[in-house]
Design a protein around this motif. Structure first.
Motif: not given
Length: 329
Positions: A2-7, A216-221, A287-292, A301-307
């Motif tokens: 239900s949290l809007a997450l994208s990649v 608003v869409i915000a990017g996060v690693n 926890s981090y993403l909920e606070e972010f 949130l649009i997520v850059a999966h960093q590996a």
């Protein structure tokens, strides 16, 4: 979920990997994102970067669209100063005709390259100043209301591919608000003006036919792994590779030299760029993403999966999705 997450997928080329293998990994990533309930996958236009294979987002989207079924695909974004608005309207109109209701078009003002590459692209560096006018021209093509008499985008005219304004400063926020478009902030690598930009955007927003309320869409690693140690080690490898690519000017570094680089101002700069990074176990990342999300005031949130490795990125995609399903958010 239900949290809007994208990649956000940069199609990274891992050490020892070919561009073809990188693109095959992007297909796997999009399929995994679709399977685990992510909203969309975006590809960013970058040029002259040997570790990134997303220089042609429209081509990449066409390929991946044929191997997925429902997830939205888009550019995050096309660097509009590198192109004519008509060409982009035709490209993304073609994609919308191929995959109806699945295509997004994010637009950026930066050239996505250095001065030499801008020259090689045959673009005028001053073209960035025309960004608002170019966005308006592109929007008109897609709405079937061309501003250029006798010229229409085919395919594209009347398809109304949804537009998003991308930015890393308040400039894009003001423009997105004035045009009534969604705003995506590149906080995954440019964190400094996130709060100011979002506040400006929400305060100044004017409704449009595309959008009634600000979005608003915000990017996060993100690096989600089975253990905290594994996630931190994976992220450290990514930062080291990013630093050498950014500051190495084509040099090959020894591990000892990279150690030294990471202790310099260059290494600190990379860490500051990637300030917004959720690294750890699924619970820690959640926890981090909920606070972010609260801090950023973001709707998505649009997520850059960093590996560096494809299996690690796919595992991160899975673990993050499972973390939010388990949280019931």
């Amino acid at each position: 979920m239900s949290l809007a997450l994208s990649v956000l997928d940069l199609a990274p080329i891992a050490p020892g990997q070919s561009a073809g293998e990188s693109i095959a990994a992007s297909v796997q990533l999009a399929q995994a994102a679709e399977e685990h309930g992510y909203r969309r996958v975006w590809y960013a236009e970058h040029h002259n970067m040997p570790h990134i294979a997303s220089s042609a987002p429209a081509v990449l989207i066409a390929h991946i669209g044929a191997q997925t079924k429902s997830i939205r695909l888009g550019a995050g974004g096309v660097m509009l100063p590198n192109h004519s608005p008509l060409a982009i309207a035709e490209q993304f109109g073609t994609l919308e005709a191929m995959y109806p209701g699945r295509i997004d078009l994010g637009l950026g003002r930066a050239p996505g390259s250095d001065e030499a590459t801008t020259y090689a692209l045959r673009r005028d560096p001053a073209q960035s100043a025309q960004f608002p006018e170019d966005v308006a021209e592109l929007r008109a093509y897609l709405a079937g209301q061309s501003r250029v008499p006798g010229v229409a985008a085919t395919p594209g005219s009347g398809l109304n591919v949804p537009l998003y304004v991308l930015g890393s400063s308040t400039f894009g926020a003001h423009l997105a608000a004035r045009l009534g478009l969604p705003y995506a902030f590149a906080s995954h690598f440019a964190p400094q003006q996130l709060r100011a930009a979002v506040v400006s955007y929400r305060n100044e927003f004017r409704p449009s036919e595309q959008l009634a309320e600000p979005y608003v869409i915000a990017g996060v690693n993100v690096v989600a792994a089975d253990t905290t140690e594994a996630a931190r080690e994976s992220f450290a490898q990514v930062q080291r590779r990013f630093a050498t690519g950014l500051f190495g000017r084509g040099r090959t570094f020894t591990e000892a030299e990279v150690d030294i680089l990471m202790q310099t101002a260059a290494g600190q700069h990379v860490q500051q760029m990637q300030h917004y990074s959720a690294v750890g176990t699924p619970g820690e990342v959640r926890s981090y993403l909920e606070e972010f999300q609260r801090e950023a005031g973001a709707d998505e949130l649009i997520v850059a999966h960093q590996a560096l490795s494809t299996p690690a990125r796919l595992r991160s995609v899975q673990l993050l999705a499972e973390a939010f399903e388990g949280a019931g958010v």
